[in-house]
Design an enzyme around this catalytic site. Structure first.
Site, PDB file in Angstrom:
ATOM      1  N   ASP A  32       0.876  -1.167   0.000  1.00 41.84           N
ATOM      2  CA  ASP A  32       0.000   0.000   0.000  1.00 41.84           C
ATOM      3  C   ASP A  32       0.918   1.224   0.000  1.00 41.84           C
ATOM      4  OD1 ASP A  32      -2.336   1.666   0.412  1.00 41.84           O
ATOM      5  OD2 ASP A  32      -1.761   1.768   2.517  1.00 41.84           O
ATOM      6  N   ASP A  34      -0.217   5.110   1.237  1.00 43.91           N
ATOM      7  CA  ASP A  34      -0.461   6.017   2.367  1.00 43.91           C
ATOM      8  C   ASP A  34      -0.341   5.287   3.701  1.00 43.91           C
ATOM      9  OD1 ASP A  34      -0.919   8.312   0.859  1.00 43.91           O
ATOM     10  OD2 ASP A  34      -3.045   7.866   0.612  1.00 43.91           O
ATOM     11  N   ASP A  43      -3.251  12.627   0.992  1.00 41.03           N
ATOM     12  CA  ASP A  43      -4.331  13.594   0.790  1.00 41.03           C
ATOM     13  C   ASP A  43      -4.308  14.655   1.882  1.00 41.03           C
ATOM     14  OD1 ASP A  43      -5.222  12.289  -1.472  1.00 41.03           O
ATOM     15  OD2 ASP A  43      -6.691  11.084  -0.389  1.00 41.03           O
ATOM     16  N   ASP A 120      -5.121   3.562  -3.005  1.00 36.19           N
ATOM     17  CA  ASP A 120      -6.273   4.420  -3.289  1.00 36.19           C
ATOM     18  C   ASP A 120      -5.887   5.897  -3.256  1.00 36.19           C
ATOM     19  OD1 ASP A 120      -8.861   5.043  -3.917  1.00 36.19           O
ATOM     20  OD2 ASP A 120      -9.700   4.661  -1.932  1.00 36.19           O
ATOM     21  N   ASP A 200      -1.951  -1.058   5.730  1.00 38.19           N
ATOM     22  CA  ASP A 200      -2.362  -0.477   7.005  1.00 38.19           C
ATOM     23  C   ASP A 200      -3.871  -0.280   7.110  1.00 38.19           C
ATOM     24  OD1 ASP A 200      -3.117   2.771   6.881  1.00 38.19           O
ATOM     25  OD2 ASP A 200      -2.084   1.987   5.134  1.00 38.19           O
TER      26      ASP A 200
END
Length: 265
Positions: A32, A34, A43, A120, A200
């Protein structure tokens, strides 16, 4: 391509390993982004220190976070935030503890690990950070929401795909991405001995649930993925098949993988 034991500087004890044409074990490592590769939500990083209007301060409950971020990025563009500003923010997000050590380990064993990223976040931010960190070449594929700049210089964001998973946000199901990638590789006669998944968030729980008993989930300790795995294990013993190795520092992941190579090669 060197055999795994040779890469470690160890004698190879696998029967038949000296035979011509013997193939080394192959591992798939999925990251992943972030709060996994980087120690923040990217973000949040792009909005830090900027006054957002009330409707944009919080993501909508039950709504599409991807659409929310499209509106946030449009607002930032209207406020004069330009490509160089975004790039600088992404490049300067700190790596998570121990991540540099994990990348060093992977750099030494490129022939053993195929590395992909499923996030994402957005392709622009991820590419900027990976290149700034000098690790883009480690990753065979980056799967994320498409992002780029329009004629005005505004950073635009799109959904990755559509899917029917009820557990994931409408723009991305990581389990679908991982399953399709494994199927694609299988069609190319690439069969991974084991899959390792480092994440996470809650959206990392869905793909980790598809891992086999031979695979390993590395949830960041105390984060949603870790808590959801613990809840599943408590409520449905045996339902979560993969081994689970929580981490606080990614150096722990590197040490685990090092031990896998020593034990299985």
């Amino acid at each position: 391509m060197r055999r795994c034991c040779q890469a470690l500087g160890l004698p190879c004890l696998v029967k038949g390993a000296g035979m011509a044409g013997a193939r080394p074990p192959r591992f798939l490592l999925v990251f992943d982004f972030d709060e996994t590769i980087v120690d923040e939500n990217s973000d949040d990083s792009v909005t830090r220190g900027r006054a957002l209007p009330e409707p944009l301060r919080h993501s909508p409950r039950g709504g599409s976070y991807n659409e929310h971020m499209r509106r946030v990025l449009a607002f930032l563009g209207e406020q004069g935030v330009r490509p160089a500003d975004f790039r600088a923010v992404y490049e300067n997000i700190p790596l998570s503890p121990g991540m540099a050590e994990l990348f060093q380990f992977l750099g030494k064993h490129r022939e053993l690990f195929e590395v992909v990223l499923i996030s994402d976040a957005n392709t622009f931010g991820i590419e900027a950070k990976l290149r700034a960190a000098g690790v883009r070449s480690l990753f065979r594929k980056v799967f994320s929401n498409p992002a780029g700049f329009d004629r005005r210089g505004f950073l635009t964001l799109g959904p990755y795909h559509s899917h029917k998973c009820l557990e994931c946000p409408p723009n991305m199901c990581k389990r679908k991405i991982l399953s399709e990638y494994l199927a694609e590789q299988a069609r190319e006669d690439v069969e991974f001995q084991r899959v390792f998944y480092v994440g996470d968030g809650a959206n990392d729980f869905c793909p980790s649930g598809a891992l086999r008993a031979a695979d390993v989930a590395f949830p960041r300790k105390g984060y949603p993925m870790h808590r959801l795995i613990q809840e599943r294990q408590e409520k449905q013993p045996g339902a979560f098949q993969a081994a689970v190795a929580p981490w606080e520092s990614a150096a722990e992941v590197a040490r685990y993988l090092q031990e896998v190579l020593r034990r299985e090669c």
